[in-house]
Design a protein around this motif. Structure first.
Motif, short mmCIF file in Angstrom:
data_model
loop_
_atom_site.label_atom_id
_atom_site.label_comp_id
_atom_site.label_asym_id
_atom_site.label_seq_id
_atom_site.Cartn_x
_atom_site.Cartn_y
_atom_site.Cartn_z
N MET A 272 1.10 14.03 -4.49
CA MET A 272 0.61 12.96 -5.36
C MET A 272 0.17 11.75 -4.55
SD MET A 272 2.90 13.06 -8.74
CE MET A 272 2.72 14.43 -9.86
N ALA A 273 0.94 11.43 -3.50
CA ALA A 273 0.56 10.29 -2.65
C ALA A 273 -0.80 10.54 -2.02
CB ALA A 273 1.61 10.04 -1.58
N LEU B 280 3.34 6.45 6.60
CA LEU B 280 4.52 5.70 6.17
C LEU B 280 5.18 6.36 4.97
CD1 LEU B 280 3.69 1.94 6.58
CD2 LEU B 280 5.54 3.24 7.60
N VAL B 281 4.34 6.83 4.03
CA VAL B 281 4.89 7.50 2.85
C VAL B 281 5.69 8.72 3.26
CG1 VAL B 281 4.27 8.87 0.84
CG2 VAL B 281 3.21 6.68 1.19
N SER C 123 1.22 3.95 -3.32
CA SER C 123 0.59 5.28 -3.28
C SER C 123 1.46 6.37 -3.88
CB SER C 123 0.15 5.64 -1.86
OG SER C 123 1.10 5.25 -0.94
N MET C 124 2.73 6.04 -4.20
CA MET C 124 3.54 7.04 -4.90
C MET C 124 3.66 6.64 -6.37
SD MET C 124 6.52 7.77 -2.18
CE MET C 124 6.51 6.12 -1.49
N PRO C 125 3.45 7.59 -7.29
CA PRO C 125 3.66 7.25 -8.70
C PRO C 125 5.10 6.78 -8.90
CG PRO C 125 2.55 9.34 -8.52
CD PRO C 125 2.91 8.92 -7.14
N ARG C 126 5.27 5.73 -9.70
CA ARG C 126 6.58 5.09 -9.83
C ARG C 126 7.65 6.07 -10.28
NH1 ARG C 126 5.62 0.63 -13.54
NH2 ARG C 126 4.63 -0.26 -11.71
N MET C 127 7.30 6.84 -11.32
CA MET C 127 8.29 7.75 -11.90
C MET C 127 8.71 8.81 -10.88
SD MET C 127 9.39 7.55 -14.89
CE MET C 127 10.77 8.41 -15.55
N VAL C 128 7.74 9.29 -10.10
CA VAL C 128 8.05 10.35 -9.13
C VAL C 128 8.93 9.81 -8.01
CG1 VAL C 128 7.04 11.99 -7.54
CG2 VAL C 128 5.95 11.56 -9.71
N CYS D 35 -0.89 4.46 5.70
CA CYS D 35 -0.10 4.50 4.46
C CYS D 35 0.51 5.88 4.26
CB CYS D 35 -0.96 4.15 3.26
SG CYS D 35 -1.00 2.41 2.95
N THR E 150 5.81 14.83 -4.22
CA THR E 150 5.57 13.42 -3.94
C THR E 150 4.46 13.25 -2.91
OG1 THR E 150 7.93 13.22 -4.18
CG2 THR E 150 6.75 11.27 -3.47
N LEU F 131 0.00 9.84 -13.51
CA LEU F 131 0.77 10.93 -12.91
C LEU F 131 2.26 10.72 -13.17
CD1 LEU F 131 -1.05 11.44 -9.51
CD2 LEU F 131 -0.96 13.00 -11.42
N GLY F 132 2.71 9.46 -13.15
CA GLY F 132 4.11 9.19 -13.46
C GLY F 132 4.44 9.53 -14.90
N ALA G 255 -2.07 6.65 -10.59
CA ALA G 255 -0.66 6.75 -10.25
C ALA G 255 0.21 6.62 -11.49
CB ALA G 255 -0.28 5.68 -9.23
N GLY H 186 0.82 -1.20 0.00
CA GLY H 186 0.00 0.00 0.00
C GLY H 186 0.86 1.25 0.00
N THR H 187 1.94 1.23 0.80
CA THR H 187 2.82 2.39 0.85
C THR H 187 3.51 2.62 -0.48
OG1 THR H 187 3.25 1.78 3.13
CG2 THR H 187 4.68 3.44 2.17
N GLU I 73 -12.78 2.60 -2.36
CA GLU I 73 -13.17 1.53 -1.43
C GLU I 73 -14.53 1.81 -0.79
OE1 GLU I 73 -10.33 0.43 1.62
OE2 GLU I 73 -8.78 0.31 0.08
N VAL J 154 12.58 11.14 -6.92
CA VAL J 154 13.01 11.53 -5.57
C VAL J 154 14.36 10.89 -5.26
CG1 VAL J 154 12.50 11.36 -3.12
CG2 VAL J 154 10.68 11.83 -4.71
N VAL K 193 -3.52 10.14 -4.72
CA VAL K 193 -3.73 8.72 -5.05
C VAL K 193 -4.46 8.01 -3.93
CG1 VAL K 193 -2.54 6.54 -5.43
CG2 VAL K 193 -1.78 8.59 -6.59
N ARG K 194 -4.02 8.24 -2.68
CA ARG K 194 -4.62 7.56 -1.53
C ARG K 194 -6.07 7.98 -1.33
NH1 ARG K 194 -4.22 2.91 -0.26
NH2 ARG K 194 -2.26 2.38 -1.22
N PHE L 189 -6.19 2.39 7.41
CA PHE L 189 -5.20 1.98 6.42
C PHE L 189 -4.70 3.19 5.62
CE2 PHE L 189 -4.17 0.06 2.22
CZ PHE L 189 -3.10 -0.71 2.66
#
Lengths: 347, 303
Positions: B279-280, B18-19, A188-193, B15, B276, B241-242, B238, A184-185, B291, A197, B283-284, B11
């Protein structure tokens, strides 16, 4: 000798497997043997022939515009007097003549002939870039620089993702919770971004960047394996193996992974290779992956921005074709294998 | 129901926490001191809390972020929040535009492929779609630019100003949106997923019953496809956005992707951390909404 390969065609996903396999085989062949048969080295600059178009006439016509050819001819005309006039080579004059001829073409066929004879001698079959580096040598070097980092990404994604998926599926409870939070962690971040980082902070080499890409692919692999293992571990043969006194390690590695999930492993390997070639070339295009003295398909394209817009687009064209071929190869291979697996398991 | 909602909420918060911790650790646990990297004076370092211990710094940073204060850019001192506010609209427009286009293309193809799996046209279309979506966005961008320059002899490079003018806006915004919609890997995913869903729905008992009754099938199909489509769209945000980073670079659009590229090039830590985190959060939040909505709409998911 060919018939076993052709027999695949009748099976589901056969065409994709064959096409993908061929492309991947070609890429691997070029990567391994490339340095033995290329005539030039990727760092060899032929200062007398910068920006020469591809050797054969139809390729030249395909990869330039009329404006581009005109601009090229003018630049050669301007360059010729300024370079030490005594050492203007025969070929240079021929090239000039050929381009001039082409400007006022007598007939189509004779143009091609003149151009071919003029450009035959310098030996750059696919032309050169603005520094006079041979395109074929650059393409071969680019194949190397996307293959090896891809393997690193695969090693990280599969080396961590597969055990995590196996544990999360087999042990449930805490492992499953851990996998869920971890995935989940990461998701939640776009892969490219996320990769940006890491690049921003660490300024790493391309292998570490690709390891990060592998880390972002862990969720996909582990979730795939975990759902399969969860279903499998309730089945009779696993219960029997437990009853028979086999250790968890043996059940996990042999029965759950090797017997039941190795196909998934190879499919994911292929798809992750495609993904990592995509990411590597993209990052190199953004000037973050392979840095300029080293060659990658992405940074050839980035370096050809100006020439692309002045109408000579062979420098952009060939790497782009190479990228598409490589990605499609791995993608089709994985997709075909996937279709075959789905068929076998009766889905 | 309430229990489920609470669980998703916990959750979601976990998340995000943690991010933020991961981003903070990544930035602050690296070799080298941030104050030294950017040649900051001790006073500036003190103002930025760079002389405190790491956990305190983390809490301060998190507290500021909750108040929408993401710090200031280390390059020119602009507040990061102002930068995000200025650059976000372009990104928002591109993201939702491309999502709209890829769904517009993917839903008919996916339905056709799912309902008639043996049709030649469907097979050919899906091959074209998969091939397109595995081409890197920047290569496709170059193709579009080559067509724009080679065929139309022009490409508008500055954003249209003044009142809304349909053709100007289309000419400026359509190429990147199309590239993002076609060539970013999400279209193939959409088609695959929608065709699978259509197949499942087609085999369901309520469709058989409806067929036996002789009523029109479309309402039943569409009703049961809305949720999965929403689902896949949210999970692909996600990816989109990437992909923006590349597309905005190719087409010279000044959005969040461009900003993150520039921040990476200039090693501007607060900006990239802010992007970042933003965006997180986006997305979340979308995933949480997804959900909650799906458990609210579809009673089968409540367990």
């Amino acid at each position: 000798m060919i018939s076993p390969f052709l027999r695949i065609l009748g099976k589901p996903g056969g065409y994709r497997m064959l096409l993908g396999g061929l492309l991947v085989f070609l890429l691997a062949l070029v990567t391994i043997t490339g340095t033995y048969w290329t005539r030039f080295k990727p760092d060899e600059m032929d200062f007398e022939h910068p920006l020469v178009p591809p050797k054969s006439a139809w390729l030249t016509r395909l990869t330039t515009t009329a404006d581009g050819r005109k601009a090229l001819m003018e630049s050669h005309q301007n360059a010729a007097p300024s370079t030490s006039s005594s050492s203007v080579t025969e070929e240079g004059d021929d090239l000039l003549g050929a381009l001039k001829e082409e400007e006022h073409p007598p007939t189509e066929a004779s143009t091609a002939k003149v151009e071919f004879s003029a450009l035959r001698d310098h030996g750059h079959v696919l032309g050169t870039d603005k520094n006079g580096r041979d395109m074929i040598a650059l393409l071969v070097a680019g194949a190397r620089s996307c293959f090896l980092p891809g393997l690193v990404a695969c090693a990280v994604a599969l080396g961590i993702g597969v055990p995590l998926g196996l544990f999360a599926g087999f042990y449930e409870g805490r492992w499953r919770m851990f996998a869920r939070i971890f995935n989940g962690t990461l998701l939640s971040m776009p892969r490219m971004v996320l990769i940006l980082v890491v690049i921003c902070v660490l300024e790493p080499n391309v292998y570490i960047t690709m390891a990060v890409l592998g880390a972002t692919l862990i969720p996909r692999v582990s979730e795939l394996i975990a759902t399969r293992v969860r279903i499998l571990s309730g089945m009779g043969f696993i219960l029997a193996a437990k009853e028979g006194g086999l250790g968890d390690f043996r059940i996990l590695t042999r029965h759950l992974f090797w017997y039941q999930n190795r196909a998934v492993f190879f499919i994911q390997f292929s798809l992750i290779m495609a993904e990592s070639i995509l990411t590597e070339t993209t990052l190199s295009y953004l000037q973050f992956g392979t840095k300029p003295p080293d060659v990658s398909w992405g940074n050839i394209i980035e370096g050809s921005r100006l020439t692309f817009f002045s109408g000579q687009y062979w420098i952009t064209f060939f790497p782009a074709v190479a990228i598409i071929m490589a990605i499609l190869g791995f993608f089709y291979l994985g997709d075909g294998l996937n279709a075959r697996l789905a068929y076998r398991e009766g889905r | 129901m309430l229990r489920n909602a609470l669980r998703s909420l916990v959750f979601f918060l976990g998340c995000l926490l943690l991010v933020s911790a991961a981003i903070f650790c990544l930035v602050h646990l690296t070799p080298g001191n941030i104050a030294e990297i950017h040649n900051l004076s001790p006073q500036t370092a003190h103002v930025l809390h760079l002389d405190r211990s790491l956990p305190v710094q983390y809490l301060l940073w998190l507290g500021n972020c909750l108040r929408l204060d993401f710090g200031i850019s280390t390059v020119d001192g602009t507040p990061v929040f102002a930068l995000l506010r200025d650059y976000a609209p372009t990104t928002l427009f591109l993201t939702f535009g491309s999502l709209f286009f890829s769904l517009l293309i993917a839903i008919p193809i996916g339905m056709y492929r799912g309902l008639k799996p043996l049709a030649r046209l469907g097979k050919a279309l899906s091959v074209v779609v998969y091939t397109l979506s595995s081409i890197p966005a920047f290569v496709l961008g170059y193709v579009v630019l080559a067509v724009a320059f080679g065929v139309f002899h022009s490409y508008i490079t500055t954003p249209p100003e003044g009142p809304f003018h349909f053709w100007k806006w289309t000419a400026y915004y359509l190429p990147p949106i199309l590239v993002l919609a076609l060539g970013n890997g999400s279209l193939g995913e959409f088609v695959r997923f929608i065709s699978l869903e259509a197949q499942n729905v087609d085999a369901a008992m309520f469709i058989k019953a409806a067929r036996a009754r002789g009523v029109s099938l479309w309402p039943h199909f569409l009703r049961s496809l809305i949720l999965p489509v929403f689902n896949i769209a949210v999970t692909n945000i996600a990816v989109l956005l990437g992909g923006l980073v590349v597309v905005e670079r190719v087409f010279n659009f000044h959005g969040l992707g461009w900003l993150s590229w520039e921040a990476t090039l200039k090693r501007d830590f607060p900006v990239i951390m802010g992007i970042t985190l933003l965006m997180a959060v986006v997305v979340r939040v979308l995933m949480l909404l997804n959900e909650l909505l799906s458990t609210w709409i579809d009673p089968r998911l409540r367990q």
